[in-house]
Design a protein around this motif. Structure first.
Motif, PDB file in Angstrom:
ATOM      1  N   LYS A 103      -0.448  44.789  53.711  1.00 13.42           N
ATOM      2  CA  LYS A 103       0.971  45.162  53.807  1.00 13.42           C
ATOM      3  C   LYS A 103       1.160  46.229  54.895  1.00 13.42           C
ATOM      4  CE  LYS A 103       2.281  43.203  49.666  1.00 13.42           C
ATOM      5  NZ  LYS A 103       3.071  41.988  49.610  1.00 13.42           N
ATOM      6  N   ALA A 118      12.115  47.416  54.946  1.00 19.83           N
ATOM      7  CA  ALA A 118      12.292  48.659  54.187  1.00 19.83           C
ATOM      8  C   ALA A 118      11.502  49.787  54.833  1.00 19.83           C
ATOM      9  CB  ALA A 118      11.820  48.441  52.748  1.00 19.83           C
ATOM     10  N   VAL A 141       9.197  51.327  44.492  1.00 21.01           N
ATOM     11  CA  VAL A 141       8.527  50.089  44.919  1.00 21.01           C
ATOM     12  C   VAL A 141       7.144  50.465  45.436  1.00 21.01           C
ATOM     13  CG1 VAL A 141       8.615  48.077  46.433  1.00 21.01           C
ATOM     14  CG2 VAL A 141      10.754  49.082  45.585  1.00 21.01           C
ATOM     15  N   LYS A 143       3.349  48.867  46.468  1.00 19.60           N
ATOM     16  CA  LYS A 143       2.670  47.603  46.790  1.00 19.60           C
ATOM     17  C   LYS A 143       1.207  47.851  47.125  1.00 19.60           C
ATOM     18  CE  LYS A 143       6.777  45.442  48.666  1.00 19.60           C
ATOM     19  NZ  LYS A 143       7.334  44.573  49.710  1.00 19.60           N
ATOM     20  N   VAL A 153       2.654  44.021  43.357  1.00 15.42           N
ATOM     21  CA  VAL A 153       3.878  44.793  43.578  1.00 15.42           C
ATOM     22  C   VAL A 153       4.461  45.245  42.248  1.00 15.42           C
ATOM     23  CG1 VAL A 153       6.214  44.719  44.521  1.00 15.42           C
ATOM     24  CG2 VAL A 153       4.364  43.508  45.681  1.00 15.42           C
ATOM     25  N   VAL A 155       7.846  47.162  40.780  1.00 15.09           N
ATOM     26  CA  VAL A 155       9.186  47.704  41.019  1.00 15.09           C
ATOM     27  C   VAL A 155       9.648  48.272  39.690  1.00 15.09           C
ATOM     28  CG1 VAL A 155      11.543  47.194  41.754  1.00 15.09           C
ATOM     29  CG2 VAL A 155       9.633  45.920  42.749  1.00 15.09           C
ATOM     30  N   GLU A 175       7.741  52.002  49.378  1.00 13.06           N
ATOM     31  CA  GLU A 175       8.887  51.778  50.269  1.00 13.06           C
ATOM     32  C   GLU A 175      10.209  51.901  49.544  1.00 13.06           C
ATOM     33  OE1 GLU A 175       7.974  47.876  51.837  1.00 13.06           O
ATOM     34  OE2 GLU A 175       9.273  46.914  50.369  1.00 13.06           O
ATOM     35  N   GLU A 176      11.270  51.959  50.325  1.00 11.66           N
ATOM     36  CA  GLU A 176      12.597  52.071  49.737  1.00 11.66           C
ATOM     37  C   GLU A 176      12.944  50.765  49.022  1.00 11.66           C
ATOM     38  OE1 GLU A 176      15.935  52.177  52.540  1.00 11.66           O
ATOM     39  OE2 GLU A 176      14.720  51.117  53.993  1.00 11.66           O
ATOM     40  N   TYR A 177      13.738  50.884  47.998  1.00 13.77           N
ATOM     41  CA  TYR A 177      14.189  49.729  47.223  1.00 13.77           C
ATOM     42  C   TYR A 177      15.262  48.974  48.013  1.00 13.77           C
ATOM     43  CZ  TYR A 177      16.249  47.012  43.444  1.00 13.77           C
ATOM     44  OH  TYR A 177      16.720  45.990  42.674  1.00 13.77           O
ATOM     45  N   LEU A 178      15.118  47.655  48.076  1.00 10.81           N
ATOM     46  CA  LEU A 178      16.106  46.825  48.758  1.00 10.81           C
ATOM     47  C   LEU A 178      16.930  46.083  47.717  1.00 10.81           C
ATOM     48  CD1 LEU A 178      13.799  45.270  51.513  1.00 10.81           C
ATOM     49  CD2 LEU A 178      15.391  47.185  51.776  1.00 10.81           C
ATOM     50  N   GLU A 182      17.487  37.536  47.276  1.00  9.57           N
ATOM     51  CA  GLU A 182      16.305  37.231  48.085  1.00  9.57           C
ATOM     52  C   GLU A 182      16.334  35.790  48.575  1.00  9.57           C
ATOM     53  OE1 GLU A 182      12.597  38.368  46.236  1.00  9.57           O
ATOM     54  OE2 GLU A 182      13.567  40.148  45.393  1.00  9.57           O
ATOM     55  N   LYS A 204      10.795  34.889  40.597  1.00 12.51           N
ATOM     56  CA  LYS A 204       9.485  35.529  40.441  1.00 12.51           C
ATOM     57  C   LYS A 204       9.175  35.944  39.013  1.00 12.51           C
ATOM     58  CE  LYS A 204       7.455  36.109  44.558  1.00 12.51           C
ATOM     59  NZ  LYS A 204       8.213  36.537  45.737  1.00 12.51           N
ATOM     60  N   ASN A 214       6.319  39.981  36.693  1.00 17.55           N
ATOM     61  CA  ASN A 214       6.260  39.207  37.930  1.00 17.55           C
ATOM     62  C   ASN A 214       5.205  38.116  37.797  1.00 17.55           C
ATOM     63  OD1 ASN A 214       7.879  39.506  40.235  1.00 17.55           O
ATOM     64  ND2 ASN A 214       7.109  41.584  40.543  1.00 17.55           N
ATOM     65  N   ILE A 272      11.169  41.657  53.121  1.00 17.72           N
ATOM     66  CA  ILE A 272      10.460  42.224  51.957  1.00 17.72           C
ATOM     67  C   ILE A 272       8.960  42.059  52.160  1.00 17.72           C
ATOM     68  CG2 ILE A 272       9.958  41.879  49.513  1.00 17.72           C
ATOM     69  CD1 ILE A 272      12.804  41.324  49.002  1.00 17.72           C
ATOM     70  N   GLU A 273       8.579  40.880  52.630  1.00  9.26           N
ATOM     71  CA  GLU A 273       7.151  40.627  52.849  1.00  9.26           C
ATOM     72  C   GLU A 273       6.997  39.425  53.763  1.00  9.26           C
ATOM     73  OE1 GLU A 273       4.894  38.780  49.791  1.00  9.26           O
ATOM     74  OE2 GLU A 273       6.547  37.531  49.140  1.00  9.26           O
TER      75      GLU A 273
HETATM   76  P1  AMP Z   1       6.025  40.497  46.974  1.00  7.63           P
HETATM   77  O1  AMP Z   1       4.750  40.250  46.215  1.00  7.63           O
HETATM   78  O2  AMP Z   1       5.903  41.402  48.132  1.00  7.63           O
HETATM   79  O3  AMP Z   1       6.773  39.213  47.201  1.00  7.63           O
HETATM   80  O4  AMP Z   1       6.983  41.264  45.969  1.00  7.63           O
HETATM   81  C1  AMP Z   1       7.278  40.721  44.724  1.00  7.63           C
HETATM   82  C2  AMP Z   1       8.706  40.965  44.402  1.00  7.63           C
HETATM   83  O5  AMP Z   1       8.935  42.377  44.293  1.00  7.63           O
HETATM   84  C3  AMP Z   1       9.682  40.515  45.474  1.00  7.63           C
HETATM   85  O6  AMP Z   1       9.995  39.175  45.409  1.00  7.63           O
HETATM   86  C4  AMP Z   1      10.873  41.395  45.168  1.00  7.63           C
HETATM   87  O7  AMP Z   1      11.609  40.836  44.111  1.00  7.63           O
HETATM   88  C5  AMP Z   1      10.246  42.665  44.710  1.00  7.63           C
HETATM   89  N1  AMP Z   1      10.236  43.617  45.828  1.00  7.63           N
HETATM   90  C6  AMP Z   1       9.282  43.792  46.758  1.00  7.63           C
HETATM   91  N2  AMP Z   1       9.624  44.743  47.650  1.00  7.63           N
HETATM   92  C7  AMP Z   1      10.841  45.205  47.258  1.00  7.63           C
HETATM   93  C8  AMP Z   1      11.731  46.221  47.740  1.00  7.63           C
HETATM   94  N3  AMP Z   1      11.461  46.964  48.815  1.00  7.63           N
HETATM   95  N4  AMP Z   1      12.893  46.399  47.081  1.00  7.63           N
HETATM   96  C9  AMP Z   1      13.198  45.654  45.990  1.00  7.63           C
HETATM   97  N5  AMP Z   1      12.397  44.717  45.471  1.00  7.63           N
HETATM   98  C10 AMP Z   1      11.227  44.481  46.089  1.00  7.63           C
END
Ligand code: AMP
Length: 414
Positions: A103, A118, A141, A143, A153, A155, A175-178, A182, A204, A214, A272-273
Motif C-alpha cells: 500500500k 486519501a 482507517v 491498512k 483493512v 475501518v 489514512e483519512e476516511y473517504l 464505491e 465487501k 469485511n 481507495i486502493e
Molecule cells: P481494501 O482492502 O483496500 O479494498 O479496503 C477494504 C474496504 O475498506 C474498502 O472497500 C472500503 O470499503 C474500506 N476502505 C478502505 N480505505 C478506506 C478509506 N480511506 N475510507 C473509507 N473506507 C475505506
C-alpha cells in the motif's frame, strides 16, 4: 490459441468461461483450478506460486498465452520466468505488482503521478500510528502494508481497535476516511495503452445492510445506473493513464489488469486502493457483459499491441452475481460438505454458477472447499431481472450452513 489460466477461484472460472466461448481458443488449461473450471478446461495440479513449475507446464502445453488470475503469484514474480521463456503473459511482473503488494508503494506512485487518493502516513511504530490516528480523527482507517487477501483493512470508530490493528500489522498505512459510494473500475493495459472496462460495484461486508466483517466480496453488479456520466473518462484521465505512465517511466511497466477501487466523495473521485489483477466478484459481472472475444484482448495486452484493437463491445444487459459462502466465513469457514442443486440452478439457462472454493468428491459429487464457495451469476434486461435470476439460481442450491447476502444490487435495481 492455447491458453493456460493460473488460479482457483470464481474469478478464474469466469475467465475460463469467457475464454472457452472464444472461437480463437483451441485448448484451455487451468492450474490448479476447481471442480467447476474442470468442466471447461483441463486441470493441472501445479503450485501457482512456483514460477519454474508454471513455466514448465506452459512450455509442455505449448501455451500461446498464460493468464495469471490472483495477486499472490503476481507479487511472487511468476510472470518473470514465463516472459524469460518467451511466453506471453497477462499480468504484471513482480515490481509493477507492488502496486497491490504494498500500500505504501501504491501511495508513492499515486503521489508521483498526481492521482487523487486519501491523505496518508506510513507508520511502523505504535507512536507513529497513534499520532497518525489523531491527525485524521475518527473514523479510523488502518491498512496492513502487505497482501492480506482483502482482510488487512480495518475501518472503525474505535481508536483502541485501530491502534491494535496497526501494532499487530507492524507496517501500516493510516489514512483519512473517504465517504461516498464505491466503484470498481478495471482497465486492461499493455503498459502504454489503457482500455477501461465497464464499472461495477461489489459488496465487501458479510451481512445484509453492509454489516458484519469485511470479506473478499459477497456479490457484485454492473452497470451502475447511479454513477455520474463521464465517470470512466474522468478516471481514465486522472487515475488509470497517469498510473500506467508513471510505472512505465520508472522502468517497471505495468501490463495486465489495473483495478482501481474508487470512492466518489463529496470532494471528488479518490482512489481507495489499486489491485494488480481482476477483482473477485466484479469480474463475474464485467465479463458477463463483454461481447468482444476475450483471448485476443488479453493477448494484445501481453504483446504490447492493445493500441491496434477495435474498441471493446459491451452488452446493454445488466449482470448480477451473488456469492454463496460456507458456514463460518470469513473467520473460520467449514469445508467438505456436498453441494446440491448445481444443475438445477442452471437448468433453464437462467443463471450460471461459477465455482470458487469447490472440490470434486470421491463419488462424483461436488464438495465445499473454501470460504467463498460459489458465485451465482445472471444477466437480464435490467438489474431487477438479472437480480431475480441470480437469486433464483441461489435458491436452487443448498449445502450445510450456506450463507449469502439477500441485498446484492437491491438498491441500484429500484
Ligand atoms: P481494501 O482492502 O483496500 O479494498 O479496503 C477494504 C474496504 O475498506 C474498502 O472497500 C472500503 O470499503 C474500506 N476502505 C478502505 N480505505 C478506506 C478509506 N480511506 N475510507 C473509507 N473506507 C475505506
Amino acid at each position: 490459441m492455447k491458453v493456460l489460466v493460473i488460479g482457483t477461484g470464481a474469478r478464474e472460472h469466469a475467465l475460463c468461461r469467457s475464454l472457452s466461448q472464444d472461437p480463437a481458443v483451441s485448448e484451455l488449461h487451468c492450474a490448479p483450478g476447481n471442480a467447476g473450471i474442470a468442466r471447461v478446461a483441463t486441470l493441472h495440479p501445479v503450485d501457482q506460486l512456483d514460477g519454474a513449475a508454471v513455466t514448465a507446464l506452459a512450455q509442455e502445453l505449448g501455451a500461446d498465452l498464460v493468464v495469471v488470475g490472483p495477486e499472490a503469484p503476481l507479487v511472487a514474480g511468476v510472470a518473470e520466468p514465463l516472459r524469460a521463456a518467451g511466453i506471453p503473459v497477462f499480468g504484471p511482473g513482480r515490481e509493477a505488482a507492488q502496486l497491490e503488494g504494498s500500500k505504501a508503494f501504491a501511495k508513492d506512485v499515486m503521489a508521483a503521478a498526481g492521482v487523487p487518493t486519501a491523505r496518508s502516513y506510513v507508520c511502523t511504530t505504535e507512536q507513529e500510528a497513534a499520532e497518525a490516528l489523531d491527525a485524521f480523527g475518527a473514523p479510523y482507517v488502518v491498512k496492513d502494508d502487505g497482501l492480506a487477501a482483502g482482510k488487512g483493512v480495518v475501518v472503525t470508530e474505535d481508536r483502541a481497535a485501530a491502534l491494535e490493528h496497526a501494532v499487530a500489522c507492524g507496517r501500516v498505512v493510516i489514512e483519512e476516511y473517504l465517504d461516498g459510494p464505491e466503484v470498481s473500475l478495471f482497465a486492461i493495459t499493455d503498459g502504454t495503452t489503457v482500455l477501461p472496462l465497464v464499472p461495477a460495484q461489489d459488496f465487501k461486508r458479510a451481512l445484509d445492510g453492509d454489516l458484519g466483517p469485511n470479506t473478499g466480496g459477497m456479490g457484485a453488479y454492473s452497470p451502475l445506473p447511479w454513477a455520474p456520466e463521464g465517470l470512466v473518462a474522468e478516471v481514465l484521465e486522472s487515475v488509470l493513464q497517469p498510473t500506467v505512465d508513471e510505472l512505465r517511466h520508472r522502468g517497471t511497466p505495468f501490463s495486465g489488469l489495473l483495478y482501481a477501487g474508487l470512492a466518489l466523495t463529496s470532494r471528488g473521485t479518490r482512489v481507495i486502493e489499486f489491485n494488480a489483477r481482476f477483482g473477485d466478484p466484479e469480474t463475474q459481472v464485467v465479463l458477463a457483459r463483454l461481447r468482444t472475444p476475450l483471448a485476443g484482448v488479453l493477448l494484445a495486452a501481453a504483446n504490447g499491441t492493445l493500441g491496434e484493437l477495435e474498441p471493446l463491445r459491451w452488452s446493454e444487459e445488466a449482470a448480477v452475481t451473488v456469492v454463496m459462502a460456507s458456514e463460518g466465513y470469513p473467520a473460520s469457514p467449514r469445508t467438505g460438505d456436498p453441494i446440491e442443486g448445481l444443475d438445477a440452478a442452471e437448468a433453464d439457462g437462467t443463471a450460471f454458477v461459477l465455482h470458487a472454493g469447490t472440490a470434486p468428491g470421491p463419488d462424483g459429487e461436488v464438495l465445499t472447499a473454501g470460504g467463498r464457495v460459489l458465485s451465482v451469476t445472471a444477466v437480464g434486461a435490467d438489474l431487477a431481472e438479472a437480480r431475480a435470476k441470480a437469486y433464483a439460481g441461489v435458491a436452487a442450491i443448498s449445502f450445510k450452513g450456506a450463507q449469502h447476502r439477500t441485498d446484492i444490487a437491491a438498491r441500484a435495481a429500484q
